[in-house]
Structures are given as C-alpha cells and as structure tokens.
Write a protein that holds these residues in place. Structure first.
Motif, short mmCIF file in Angstrom:
data_model
loop_
_atom_site.label_atom_id
_atom_site.label_comp_id
_atom_site.label_asym_id
_atom_site.label_seq_id
_atom_site.Cartn_x
_atom_site.Cartn_y
_atom_site.Cartn_z
N ILE A 142 -12.46 4.41 3.08
CA ILE A 142 -11.00 4.30 2.99
C ILE A 142 -10.56 2.95 3.55
N ARG A 143 -11.12 2.58 4.70
CA ARG A 143 -10.81 1.26 5.28
C ARG A 143 -11.11 0.16 4.27
N GLN A 144 -12.30 0.24 3.70
CA GLN A 144 -12.73 -0.78 2.74
C GLN A 144 -11.80 -0.79 1.51
N HIS A 145 -11.46 0.39 1.06
CA HIS A 145 -10.59 0.53 -0.11
C HIS A 145 -9.22 -0.11 0.15
N LEU A 146 -8.65 0.16 1.33
CA LEU A 146 -7.32 -0.40 1.66
C LEU A 146 -7.39 -1.92 1.77
N ILE B 226 -9.58 -3.90 0.18
CA ILE B 226 -9.78 -4.46 -1.16
C ILE B 226 -8.48 -4.43 -1.96
N ILE C 152 -11.71 6.93 -4.67
CA ILE C 152 -10.88 6.98 -3.47
C ILE C 152 -9.43 6.64 -3.82
N LEU D 251 0.83 -1.21 0.00
CA LEU D 251 0.00 0.00 0.00
C LEU D 251 0.87 1.25 0.00
N GLN E 45 -14.68 2.96 -5.31
CA GLN E 45 -13.30 2.66 -4.95
C GLN E 45 -12.30 3.37 -5.85
N TYR F 2 -5.86 3.17 9.24
CA TYR F 2 -7.07 2.57 8.67
C TYR F 2 -6.84 1.22 8.00
N PHE F 3 -5.58 0.82 7.85
CA PHE F 3 -5.34 -0.55 7.37
C PHE F 3 -4.86 -1.44 8.52
#
Lengths: 190, 114
Positions: free
Chosen positions: B50-54, B56, A121, A38, A118, A140-141
């Motif tokens: 953003i959480r979901q995006h990271l 995925i 974002i 990431l 997505q 957030y990850f």
C-alpha cells in the motif's frame, strides 16, 4: 514528520513578508497536493485543494499555535477538511475497470505475491469508504503517527486505530476477492 | 488474547503503536498460532505494498508550475491579522479557536486549531 520549526517564517509572514510564505509553500506544496490527489483522485481538484488550503492557512496563520502541534499537521488538517468538504460537492463515481487481464498467465503465483500487483491494490483502495481511505493515506503516505492522525482528523486515538485496522483488513479482503474473481473468469474463459 | 483480539490489533502492532504489555500478549499468541502468524505475514506485505502503491500513484502528479503565482495573486493585500469580530470571539467565548477573517462559513471548520 518534520520539522524545521517554521515559527520564524510565520513571524515574517505576519510582519508582511510574502517571500516567507513562498518558502513555506515550496516546502509543503508537494505533500499537500499529492495528499489531495490521493484523496480526490483528480489532479484538477487537487490543484484547487492546494490553492484553497494555503489560502485558508495564510488567512488563519495568526491563530496557529506551535505548542499544540506541528505546522505540517495543522496544514494537513486544513487540506483534509477541504477534501472532505469536496466529497459533498462532487460525489465521485467509482470508475469501472477491467477486472480480467487476458495477458496474465501467472495462475500459479500465490495470493501473497500477487499483493504486489499495483492494479489490484488500486481497485481494492477504490472500494474503501472515504473515512477509511483518509486514515490510510495519512498513515501510509504522509507517515503520520497515530497521534498525528488523530490530531488531523480530530478523532480519538482509538478511532484511528480501529479505522486503520479495518481499512487494512478491507483492502486485504478486496484484494483476495479480486484475485479469486480473476481466477474464476480465467477458468470460465478456458 | 485470542485470534480475534490479535486480528483487531494487527495494524496497530505492525505500525508499532501498541503498548509494551499489548505487544507481549500479541507475541505470546503469535508463537502458538499459525493462523495469526500467516495473517501477520500477509497484512505486513500488504501494508508495504500500500505504501509503495501510494508513492507510485502520487509520483505521477505534481502541482502546476504556476501554482505559487496563482496563489500569490489571490492572497489578501495585507498580512494575516485578527478581524474585529475574531477579537471579540476570542475574548468572549472561544479563545484561540476560530479565525473568521475573510473565510466563508464552510471554511471555518478547516481553520480550527487543535
């Protein structure tokens, strides 16, 4: 965050047991690799970061002090520092992406609902500076608390707070701007 | 607390990392300010996305199956231990701070303990 304390494994590693290090590797490899991916946006470089981070962790294991923080936080710190070093080696170019999707006919969808897009974002995140991007990934990850974020990055807590807040607002602004640009392009193309 | 103060703390508030007194002040402002209520709602949704995006994005990649074999081959033959230089460094000036054994100078910072 974790933690099944890996102290016992660490003692075994320091005594020369490589299988114990393999157990630690198995437990953390995915999160280390994905965090590097990431951050670096490249699977090959993430693979290299995974190797390098664990090699540095192995060589430095004797100085890890459990009383100062979780093992995972220490490991993420090594990973993030390695990734930040890569930044100077490989200046990334922001990949041009197509902004206007001709197939999208949902003009009436509200901006808030479109935040779930997505791709939007993704584009907004790509525009964040490295220092803002990394706090967002850690928070957030990896779900690190602000205090853990502060330990990993070696920043004061206040800096973590302000960077997360700024990062969230910037993604929000970029997202709105992206969606407005898409709407404008659609109007022009009609 | 005004709109700007709330805006500056909105991520911290959403992450539940504000103090109790700050939380009370923010809540008091939110009850009377539609603009900030809207901002909270938008950023709250964005934060989840953003959480979901990271998740995925990262789900699409995994470490190579040979990752452990590669790493194992590059590990030093002997278990990690303090080098003579490190022992001197730790004793003299930076106790517990640096592990220099086998590391390149540009790797030193990565191994700093906290």
């Amino acid at each position: 965050l974790d933690e099944l304390p890996p102290e016992n494994w660490i003692k075994r590693i320091l005594a020369g047991d490589r299988n114990a290090f393999e157990m630690i590797f198995d437990q953390y490899k995915n999160l280390v690799f994905k965090t590097a991916y990431l951050k670096l946006d490249n699977a090959s470089k993430a693979e290299d970061a995974l190797q390098k981070s664990f090699l540095i962790a192995y060589r430095s294991l004797r100085i890890y002090n459990p009383s100062t923080g979780a093992f995972s936080t220490w490991l993420y710190r090594i990973t993030v520092n390695h990734c930040l070093n890569q930044r100077w080696k490989f200046l990334r170019l922001i990949r041009p992406r197509e902004i206007f999707d001709e197939g999208d006919t949902q003009d009436q969808v509200s901006l808030e609902k479109k935040f779930s897009d997505q791709e939007v974002i993704e584009r907004a995140s790509q525009k964040l500076s490295q220092k803002l991007r990394v706090v967002i990934i850690l928070r957030y990850f990896l779900d690190l608390s602000y205090a853990e974020n502060s330990q990993v990055l070696d920043f004061p807590l206040g800096t973590v707070k302000s960077r997360l807040n700024l990062g969230l607002h910037k993604v929000c602004d970029e997202t709105k701007s992206d969606l407005l640009q898409s709407s404008t392009l659609r109007e022009v193309s009609k | 607390m005004n709109c700007r103060d709330v805006s500056n703390q909105i991520a911290t508030y959403l992450d539940d990392e504000v103090s109790l007194s700050e939380k009370k002040l923010i809540l008091a402002h939110l009850t009377t300010c539609e603009h900030c209520q809207h901002e909270l709602e938008v950023l709250g949704t964005l934060r989840k996305d953003i959480r979901q995006h990271l998740q995925i994005r990262s789900a699409a990649v995994t470490p190579s199956p040979q990752a452990w074999a590669t790493l194992k081959a590059s590990l030093p033959a002997s278990p990690p231990c303090l080098s003579a230089l490190e022992k001197v460094v730790r004793l003299v000036s930076f106790p517990g701070r640096l592990s220099l054994e086998g590391l390149q100078p540009n790797e030193w910072r990565s191994s700093l303990s906290f």
